[in-house]
Every structure is written in structure tokens, then in C-alpha cells.
Design an enzyme around this catalytic site. Sequence first.
Site, PDB file in Angstrom:
ATOM      1  N   GLU A 104      11.789   2.188  -4.581  1.00  0.00           N
ATOM      2  CA  GLU A 104      11.546   3.561  -4.102  1.00  0.00           C
ATOM      3  C   GLU A 104      12.496   3.908  -2.962  1.00  0.00           C
ATOM      4  O   GLU A 104      12.891   5.061  -2.799  1.00  0.00           O
ATOM      5  CB  GLU A 104      10.069   3.708  -3.691  1.00  0.00           C
ATOM      6  CG  GLU A 104       9.188   3.836  -4.932  1.00  0.00           C
ATOM      7  CD  GLU A 104       7.805   3.238  -4.803  1.00  0.00           C
ATOM      8  OE1 GLU A 104       7.356   2.978  -3.683  1.00  0.00           O
ATOM      9  OE2 GLU A 104       7.183   3.008  -5.859  1.00  0.00           O
TER      10      GLU A 104
ATOM     11  N   GLY B 122       1.265  -2.805  -6.332  1.00  0.00           N
ATOM     12  CA  GLY B 122       1.204  -1.486  -5.716  1.00  0.00           C
ATOM     13  C   GLY B 122      -0.169  -0.860  -5.920  1.00  0.00           C
ATOM     14  O   GLY B 122      -1.131  -1.175  -5.216  1.00  0.00           O
ATOM     15  N   GLY B 123      -0.291   0.010  -6.901  1.00  0.00           N
ATOM     16  CA  GLY B 123      -1.508   0.794  -7.121  1.00  0.00           C
ATOM     17  C   GLY B 123      -2.788  -0.034  -7.123  1.00  0.00           C
ATOM     18  O   GLY B 123      -3.793   0.352  -6.514  1.00  0.00           O
TER      19      GLY B 123
ATOM     20  N   SER C 117       3.239  -2.379 -12.233  1.00  0.00           N
ATOM     21  CA  SER C 117       2.024  -2.181 -13.034  1.00  0.00           C
ATOM     22  C   SER C 117       1.214  -3.465 -13.235  1.00  0.00           C
ATOM     23  O   SER C 117       0.669  -3.701 -14.322  1.00  0.00           O
ATOM     24  CB  SER C 117       2.371  -1.526 -14.380  1.00  0.00           C
ATOM     25  OG  SER C 117       2.893  -0.233 -14.163  1.00  0.00           O
TER      26      SER C 117
ATOM     27  N   TRP D 208       0.820  -1.223   0.000  1.00  0.00           N
ATOM     28  CA  TRP D 208       0.000   0.000   0.000  1.00  0.00           C
ATOM     29  C   TRP D 208       0.846   1.262   0.000  1.00  0.00           C
ATOM     30  O   TRP D 208       0.313   2.369  -0.065  1.00  0.00           O
ATOM     31  CB  TRP D 208      -0.960  -0.012   1.199  1.00  0.00           C
ATOM     32  CG  TRP D 208      -1.985  -1.092   1.146  1.00  0.00           C
ATOM     33  CD1 TRP D 208      -2.205  -1.966   0.113  1.00  0.00           C
ATOM     34  CD2 TRP D 208      -2.947  -1.444   2.155  1.00  0.00           C
ATOM     35  NE1 TRP D 208      -3.227  -2.824   0.418  1.00  0.00           N
ATOM     36  CE2 TRP D 208      -3.705  -2.531   1.656  1.00  0.00           C
ATOM     37  CE3 TRP D 208      -3.235  -0.947   3.428  1.00  0.00           C
ATOM     38  CZ2 TRP D 208      -4.737  -3.120   2.399  1.00  0.00           C
ATOM     39  CZ3 TRP D 208      -4.261  -1.532   4.158  1.00  0.00           C
ATOM     40  CH2 TRP D 208      -5.007  -2.604   3.652  1.00  0.00           C
TER      41      TRP D 208
ATOM     42  N   HIS E  90      13.124  -2.181  -1.742  1.00  0.00           N
ATOM     43  CA  HIS E  90      12.186  -1.690  -2.754  1.00  0.00           C
ATOM     44  C   HIS E  90      12.847  -0.556  -3.534  1.00  0.00           C
ATOM     45  O   HIS E  90      13.593   0.251  -2.970  1.00  0.00           O
ATOM     46  CB  HIS E  90      10.896  -1.202  -2.090  1.00  0.00           C
ATOM     47  CG  HIS E  90       9.814  -0.954  -3.095  1.00  0.00           C
ATOM     48  ND1 HIS E  90       9.767   0.192  -3.842  1.00  0.00           N
ATOM     49  CD2 HIS E  90       8.776  -1.723  -3.505  1.00  0.00           C
ATOM     50  CE1 HIS E  90       8.727   0.117  -4.675  1.00  0.00           C
ATOM     51  NE2 HIS E  90       8.109  -1.036  -4.483  1.00  0.00           N
TER      52      HIS E  90
HETATM   53  P1  13P Z   1       2.642  -0.566  -9.053  1.00  0.00           P
HETATM   54  O1  13P Z   1       1.859  -1.858  -9.020  1.00  0.00           O
HETATM   55  O2  13P Z   1       1.834   0.626  -8.632  1.00  0.00           O
HETATM   56  O3  13P Z   1       3.340  -0.387 -10.361  1.00  0.00           O
HETATM   57  O4  13P Z   1       3.786  -0.700  -7.930  1.00  0.00           O
HETATM   58  C1  13P Z   1       4.562  -1.848  -7.915  1.00  0.00           C
HETATM   59  C2  13P Z   1       5.343  -1.868  -6.662  1.00  0.00           C
HETATM   60  O5  13P Z   1       6.214  -1.049  -6.457  1.00  0.00           O
HETATM   61  C3  13P Z   1       5.001  -2.889  -5.660  1.00  0.00           C
HETATM   62  O6  13P Z   1       5.952  -2.968  -4.664  1.00  0.00           O
END
Ligand code: 13P
Length: 255
Positions: A98, A235-236, A214, A10, A96
Site C-alpha cells: 500500500e 490485515g483484515g 487474504s 491493523w 508494504h
Molecule cells: P489482508 O489480510 O486484508 O488481505 O491484508 C494483508 C496485508 O496487507 C497485511 O499486511
Amino acid sequence: MIPPLVVGNWKMHGTQSQCRDLARRVARGLKRKGRQIDVALAPPNTALEIVKKVIEGSQIRLAAQDAHWEDQGAFTGEVSAMMLKDSGCEFVILGHSERRHILNESDLVVAKKVQAALRNGLRAILCVGETLAERQAGRTQSVVTRQLRIALKGLGKSAIDNVEFAYEPVWAIGTGLNATSEQIARVHGRIRQFLKASFGNRKGNAARILYGGSVKPENAAEILRTPGVNGLLVGGASLRAETFLAIVNCSALPG
Ligand code: 13P
């Protein structure tokens, strides 16, 4: 056959009440018995406790999104693997992209975090993946191999029993542009080859390697059919119960 693992990351989304509602909807939607799948939710730390209460008694596991490498100390703002274990987490996402790219986490820092997670009885979800520039320079396989080599250095042979792997190409995260099956298969193949060479064929073959970047209901089934894919890191699409459940439902093996 090991069940697939689907994790909802999340990220930095949700108040406590929003997280509770989302976890409730996911838990309700998952009640079907007899399907082979592991599901984990990784809410922000502020909602771990509330989500833990909602998922108690369900098949959903609790995951954290990061952990510090020390168990305790003067590290303002940080939360340790020891504390996350104490809060009911079973998994922790580490490395991760990020954190690697926005917060400048190095491979060495990720390695120390993996050790802290394992030392505290958490299962690590170790993320690796290349940037667009690295892919375009033909460096995907070498970047992923370096990230794995450093993160796993010095671990005993049985340590990877408690590590899940996630290939998340940086250019596919949050962009709507997922990697193709062919691209995923190549990198997952490389990761497995590395694990077999480092930890033995049996352990390498048993390791779960997830794909993230994605993932949506429309592409989840195809990605899961890709050779070497053992689950998804979402993620999203994990921020809405309907889309996350649609992904989970097409990932489950028949019971
Ligand atoms: P998205 O599914 O939003 O592309 O993010 C992937 C992610 O970073 C899961 O850890």
C-alpha cells in the site's frame, strides 16, 4: 526450529479505545503457555502507546507500520525508526504494497528505511510482492528479486538476522483471493534462494518468510503447511480478536 511469526497489521483502523479493546482481547486469548509462536500487533501510530501498555508482560510484541529513513528532521507528518524504537516498538513493517503503490514508495526509499530500522535496533518486516499485471506478464520472480536486491543492497552479512520477510502478492491483499500453496511455495523458494546466495546458506535457511494476502482462519493452516512459509502477515482478519486468535492458534507449534 524457529517459531512462526504472526503479525496483525491493523492499517489505518481504530480509535485509541478500539485499539485498546482489540489488544486486550488478543492478549487474553493468547494466555496459553508452552506454545512456540511469536505474535506482533501493528496498530496505527496514535495507538502504539496504549497498545504497548495492554501487551506489557504478555508474549505479544509491538510493531509499527512504517518508518521514515532519517532519524529526525524537517519531514512534516513523518515518524522515524528512532522514535518508534523509543515508543517501545520491536518491529516495523517496511515496503508494504500500500505504501509502494498508493504512496509511490520506490525500492530505493524502502532500502533507506530498512537501514534506518536496523540502525535503530528495530526488526524490519520487509514486504515484497508483485501486482496482478506483473504476475500475468510472467514477471513475479523478477519483480520480487529486484525488490529484495535493492532493499538489502550493502547490508552486512549479519544484517538479515534482524529482518523478517513477507511475501504479499498485491492482487491478494484485501481481495479475499489468497495465493495458492503452489504459487506461495514458488515465490518463497525464490526468496530463500536469493537470501542464501546473498547471505550464505545458514542465514538464508534461518530467515523467516511470512505470507500475507487474504489470510483467514479457513486458509491459515493450509498456507502454514506450505513449504517455506514461516508465518503470516494478517490485515483484515486481524481486526477481530476471534479471527486473529483462530489464525494464531493454528499457527503455533506444540511446545
Ligand atoms: P489482508 O489480510 O486484508 O488481505 O491484508 C494483508 C496485508 O496487507 C497485511 O499486511
